[in-house]
Design an enzyme around this catalytic site. Structure first.
Site, PDB file in Angstrom:
ATOM      1  N   LYS A 376       0.823  -1.209   0.000  1.00 34.16           N
ATOM      2  CA  LYS A 376       0.000   0.000   0.000  1.00 34.16           C
ATOM      3  C   LYS A 376       0.856   1.259   0.000  1.00 34.16           C
ATOM      4  O   LYS A 376       0.638   2.188  -0.764  1.00 34.16           O
ATOM      5  CB  LYS A 376      -0.938   0.003   1.199  1.00 34.16           C
ATOM      6  CG  LYS A 376      -1.911   1.185   1.193  1.00 34.16           C
ATOM      7  CD  LYS A 376      -2.670   1.317   2.493  1.00 34.16           C
ATOM      8  CE  LYS A 376      -3.607   0.172   2.710  1.00 34.16           C
ATOM      9  NZ  LYS A 376      -4.474   0.394   3.884  1.00 34.16           N
ATOM     10  N   GLU A 382      10.471  -5.469   3.829  1.00 29.50           N
ATOM     11  CA  GLU A 382      10.654  -6.810   3.286  1.00 29.50           C
ATOM     12  C   GLU A 382      10.184  -6.887   1.833  1.00 29.50           C
ATOM     13  O   GLU A 382      10.858  -7.459   0.968  1.00 29.50           O
ATOM     14  CB  GLU A 382       9.878  -7.838   4.120  1.00 29.50           C
ATOM     15  CG  GLU A 382      10.289  -7.920   5.573  1.00 29.50           C
ATOM     16  CD  GLU A 382       9.447  -7.032   6.473  1.00 29.50           C
ATOM     17  OE1 GLU A 382       9.360  -7.329   7.674  1.00 29.50           O
ATOM     18  OE2 GLU A 382       8.874  -6.050   5.961  1.00 29.50           O
ATOM     19  N   GLY A 441      -4.683  -3.989   5.065  1.00 34.17           N
ATOM     20  CA  GLY A 441      -3.958  -5.050   4.376  1.00 34.17           C
ATOM     21  C   GLY A 441      -4.594  -6.410   4.534  1.00 34.17           C
ATOM     22  O   GLY A 441      -4.755  -7.157   3.563  1.00 34.17           O
ATOM     23  N   ARG A 442      -4.998  -6.766   5.767  1.00 34.15           N
ATOM     24  CA  ARG A 442      -5.563  -8.100   5.999  1.00 34.15           C
ATOM     25  C   ARG A 442      -6.989  -8.208   5.481  1.00 34.15           C
ATOM     26  O   ARG A 442      -7.564  -9.301   5.489  1.00 34.15           O
ATOM     27  CB  ARG A 442      -5.517  -8.422   7.494  1.00 34.15           C
ATOM     28  CG  ARG A 442      -6.203  -7.409   8.399  1.00 34.15           C
ATOM     29  CD  ARG A 442      -5.843  -7.659   9.854  1.00 34.15           C
ATOM     30  NE  ARG A 442      -6.370  -6.663  10.766  1.00 34.15           N
ATOM     31  CZ  ARG A 442      -5.769  -5.507  11.032  1.00 34.15           C
ATOM     32  NH1 ARG A 442      -4.631  -5.185  10.424  1.00 34.15           N
ATOM     33  NH2 ARG A 442      -6.301  -4.659  11.902  1.00 34.15           N
ATOM     34  N   GLU A 528      -4.246 -10.001  14.336  1.00 30.80           N
ATOM     35  CA  GLU A 528      -3.794  -8.629  14.086  1.00 30.80           C
ATOM     36  C   GLU A 528      -4.916  -7.638  14.339  1.00 30.80           C
ATOM     37  O   GLU A 528      -4.665  -6.491  14.717  1.00 30.80           O
ATOM     38  CB  GLU A 528      -3.278  -8.500  12.653  1.00 30.80           C
ATOM     39  CG  GLU A 528      -2.491  -7.221  12.400  1.00 30.80           C
ATOM     40  CD  GLU A 528      -1.768  -7.232  11.068  1.00 30.80           C
ATOM     41  OE1 GLU A 528      -0.574  -7.580  11.048  1.00 30.80           O
ATOM     42  OE2 GLU A 528      -2.406  -6.897  10.046  1.00 30.80           O
ATOM     43  N   HIS A 559      -4.349 -36.136  13.024  1.00 34.51           N
ATOM     44  CA  HIS A 559      -3.147 -36.886  13.369  1.00 34.51           C
ATOM     45  C   HIS A 559      -2.006 -35.950  13.768  1.00 34.51           C
ATOM     46  O   HIS A 559      -0.843 -36.357  13.758  1.00 34.51           O
ATOM     47  CB  HIS A 559      -2.736 -37.770  12.192  1.00 34.51           C
ATOM     48  CG  HIS A 559      -3.753 -38.822  11.875  1.00 34.51           C
ATOM     49  ND1 HIS A 559      -3.744 -40.069  12.464  1.00 34.51           N
ATOM     50  CD2 HIS A 559      -4.843 -38.796  11.063  1.00 34.51           C
ATOM     51  CE1 HIS A 559      -4.765 -40.774  12.010  1.00 34.51           C
ATOM     52  NE2 HIS A 559      -5.456 -40.027  11.158  1.00 34.51           N
ATOM     53  N   LYS A 684       9.486  -3.537  13.935  1.00 36.12           N
ATOM     54  CA  LYS A 684      10.068  -2.945  12.729  1.00 36.12           C
ATOM     55  C   LYS A 684      11.089  -1.869  13.084  1.00 36.12           C
ATOM     56  O   LYS A 684      12.164  -1.779  12.478  1.00 36.12           O
ATOM     57  CB  LYS A 684       8.966  -2.344  11.853  1.00 36.12           C
ATOM     58  CG  LYS A 684       8.074  -3.374  11.170  1.00 36.12           C
ATOM     59  CD  LYS A 684       7.067  -2.674  10.274  1.00 36.12           C
ATOM     60  CE  LYS A 684       6.188  -3.675   9.550  1.00 36.12           C
ATOM     61  NZ  LYS A 684       5.207  -2.999   8.668  1.00 36.12           N
TER      62      LYS A 684
END
Length: 766
Positions: A376, A382, A441-442, A528, A559, A684
């Site tokens: 954005k 990163e 973002g999410r 978040e 399992h 960050k």
């Protein structure tokens, strides 16, 4: 004079006003015939009341009544707030001896313990408090350019008293649920599930989505109390405010309109933010995406060397990666998706670890690869490092020509980042697709962040079906009564399980392999969003919020961690199943199809969690006495079961929207902001500091020790540098690792992409 039934939150608000009034005049509080005291424990209801937080209420009386718990006098509240404000308007005369005598008087600890956060938060937002609803934030004409200080205080006080500074935990509705919890703790699900009338009532259905919530530790009375809590918290008003584009993200002062990204075209002109028609903006961008992606898929848009663009690499992290990857995996084995994606590939590069770059680039032909950068702000460290890496990868093959970037890199970013996008070398006219600050973002998979890579691989038409499914659930959420509203019911049950029953983890268990990335997406979406501890009034919560989410597709999870689900700590579960498989198998000689085998587990596990297995049942089965304690199951473990017709693009949109709204409901009830994420910023910032230390060490040699101010960090950081330097020295004569990444393509392994896009898959046998 009696100020009746003030709880300590309301007392804090009054104390803030009196403190500020005194501060502005420069005097201390004066004492008259007013005495402040704590209400004696058990006085409520004639001494017969149950001891609760109400027994700590503060009262102010006129006179000389004597009670236990008397504390020193504090303020002239008997003259009322207007008298105090009138004094503030005075000429500011010198303090009297009595005033000086009462300077720095003792204040009750219950107030001082908590008033500071509320005071600072109120002062920080004082300009907002002065404004009235609907006024422009820069328009002060209503209060005047040279407003007297006391007049401004009066307006602040008036606004302050009109607001509710209570935590939800201090409301009557919350306390009734706490009392009701005592009853629920005495019940067991194996008994509740025998109540047919209750079971018949505890389900909801909408547009093919069937949700059974009868295996929750709840009764009809529980749901009634939860709906009353929702009414108290104005859940309906908050949902409507979100839909209307009000700036409910109160810390960042932004609207929350991910739902606008999938709104129907006929809704254009119905929602505005800062005088901008947001749905009109959305459809303008969607039209641009459709034109671009169809151009790539048809061969009209080619790469730098004139080859078809068949490989898509989406570079992003967090919501820019988890949501689109979840959708990609869901569509990968969907029949329409299989046919649409023939001849194309999609990979995601999210981790800054160079190993992720190696895996992503392996066997790809750069001349046929299109890079989609999703950020954005276009500053995420990163993502931008990986973006520069992929740009260099393209340059290694095709030369350092600006047209290489303009033909092979696409950006999805906010309009405010367009200069950064242009500086990167991207064609902002044809290869830039915007999204907006009101899309977190999410919550961004329905925006360009998901639309571009998914439409490139599967075609825009299939992505549009996904939007239609999400829109269907949005409509249900915004309009259905709470008693039949699926996201509301699941959100309220989430609050019940977390804040009242104390279940602080939750599992998402899709019985469909195509949803293997759904748990990871929900993990970010929930944790978040609701991993917070401050309310919108800047008061720290005193109730648990924010579950730890995890999950795995069944039957793999059975399992892996189901042992804990059955016999360890209690973890509420969401089971998601489908009436029809994307691809079913039935071998000759088998009594059931593979999908029936899968669904048998889907139906059995919730009952096993709820009912458990008693010692009596084990004895009847002949279980050895010594093993009975180890093989008995207590049960009483809650779950929801969700059943959909088939996992299609449409159904995937419904699931996405449902969980987004469940998260919002819980945040609305808890009175926290589910739409910011300041918690990720500290790490960050510290990473930037460490990065600077590493740069200095690399430039000056690693002989000198690094000092960060933290002995623990110094020790491990210096250990890393010393050993890393040895590794670099040993490999000094070897080829740089990046060269290995950049030079390995499909040609190196003898695999070439097809020359004809139409492989005839639509006519083949799936």
């Amino acid at each position: 004079m009696l100020i009746a039934h003030l709880n300590y939150r309301e007392w804090n608000a009054l104390l803030v006003i009196l403190l500020l009034a005194s501060f502005l005049r420069g005097e201390s509080f004066r004492h008259s015939q007013t005495t402040l005291f704590f209400r004696p424990t058990g006085e409520r209801n004639g001494g017969k009341g149950r001891k609760t937080r109400a027994d700590e209420f503060l009262h102010v009386f006129k006179g000389e009544e004597k009670f236990e718990g008397r504390v020193p006098p504090l303020a002239p509240v008997k003259n009322s707030l207007n008298t105090t404000l009138k004094n503030v308007e005075g000429s500011g005369t010198e303090e009297t001896d009595m005033q000086k005598q009462h300077t720095n008087r003792f204040v009750p600890k219950v107030a001082w313990d908590r008033h500071h956060q509320a005071t600072m938060g109120w002062m920080r937002s004082s300009n907002d408090i002065i404004e009235t609803k609907g006024e422009c934030s820069n328009d002060y004409s209503a209060v005047g350019q040279h407003q007297p200080r006391s007049q401004g205080l009066k307006q602040k006080v008036s606004k302050l008293f009109s607001q509710d500074f209570q935590l939800v935990s201090s409301t009557k509705e919350w306390k009734e649920l706490l009392e009701h919890r005592d009853f629920i703790q005495s019940t067991h699900l194996r008994d509740l599930l025998k109540d047919k009338e209750r079971c018949d009532a505890f389900f909801a259905e909408e547009d093919g989505v069937y949700v059974d919530y009868s295996r929750n530790r709840a009764t009809e009375a529980t749901m009634k109390l939860l709906f009353q809590l929702a009414e108290k918290q104005d859940l309906k008003g908050k949902i409507q405010a979100m839909a209307n584009g009000e700036k409910i993200n109160f810390t960042e002062k932004r609207a929350v309109l991910h739902t606008a990204c999938r709104a129907d075209r006929d809704q254009i002109g119905t929602v505005y933010v800062d005088d901008v028609d947001v749905i009109g903006e959305v459809h303008q961008v969607l039209d641009e995406i459709k034109t671009f992606t169809e151009g790539v898929r048809s061969g009209e848009i080619l790469g730098y060397t004139g080859k078809r663009l068949r490989n898509i690499v989406s570079v992003g992290i967090g919501g820019s990666y988890l949501g689109p990857e979840f959708l990609h995996e869901s569509l990968k084995t969907e029949p329409e998706g299989i046919n649409a994606a023939l001849g194309y590939s999609l990979r995601f590069l999210s981790n800054v670890d160079p190993v992720d770059v190696e895996r992503t680039c392996a066997n790809l032909d750069p001349e046929e690869t299109l890079i989609v950068i999703v950020s954005k702000t276009f500053t995420t460290s990163e993502t931008m490092l990986n973006a520069r890496t992929m740009r260099q990868w393209l340059w290694d093959f095709m030369g350092n020509d600006k047209e290489v970037v303009r033909r092979h890199i696409v950006a999805c970013a906010s309009i405010s980042s367009i200069e950064k996008v242009a500086d990167f070398g991207i064609d902002t006219k044809n290869y830039f697709f915007r999204f907006w600050d009101w899309v977190g973002g999410r919550y961004s998979v329905c925006s360009a962040a998901g639309a571009v890579p998914i439409s490139l691989l599967y075609g825009y038409d299939l992505f549009e079906k996904f939007l239609q499914g999400a829109r269907s659930m949005d409509t249900h959420f915004f309009n259905a009564p709470f008693e039949s509203n699926i996201p509301v019911i699941l959100g309220l049950l989430g609050v019940w399980n977390m804040s009242f029953l104390g279940y602080n983890t939750r599992a998402t268990l899709p019985y469909g392999q195509a949803l293997l990335k759904l748990p990871a997406h929900i993990q970010q979406l929930d944790m978040e969003s609701n991993g917070k501890y401050m309310t919108r009034q800047n008061i720290e919560i005193d109730y648990p919020v924010g579950e730890v989410d995890f999950g795995e597709p069944g039957t793999n999870g059975q399992h892996s961690f189901y042992q804990l689900l059955h016999m360890g700590q209690t973890v509420p579960c969401d089971f998601i199943g489908f009436v029809q498989s994307q691809h079913d198998l039935c071998l000759d000689g088998e009594e059931l199809s593979s999908h029936d085998e899968l669904m048998a587990n889907f139906f059995a596990q919730p009952d096993a969690l709820a009912n458990g297995k008693t010692t009596e049942e084990l004895r009847l089965e002949g279980c050895p006495e010594g093993l009975i304690p180890h093989r008995s199951f207590k049960g009483n473990r809650p779950s929801n079961s969700m059943l959909l017709p088939k996992l299609t693009a449409y159904a995937t949109g419904q699931i996405l929207s449902l969980y987004e709204h469940r998260t919002a409901v819980q945040g609305f009830i808890w009175d926290i902001n589910s739409f910011d994420q300041y918690g990720v910023e500290l790490g960050k910032k510290l990473a930037i500091d460490v990065r600077n230390h590493l740069k200095k060490a690399r430039n000056n040699g690693c002989d000198k020790a690094i000092y960060t101010g933290s002995p623990a960090t110094d020790r491990i950081l210096n250990y890393y540098l010393q050993n890393n330097q040895k590794t670099l020295s040993n490999n000094a004569n070897k080829t740089n690792g990046f060269g290995n990444i950049s030079k390995r393509t499909q040609r190196d392994v003898g695999r070439f992409p097809p020359s004809d896009h139409n492989l005839g898959g639509q006519n083949g046998k799936l």
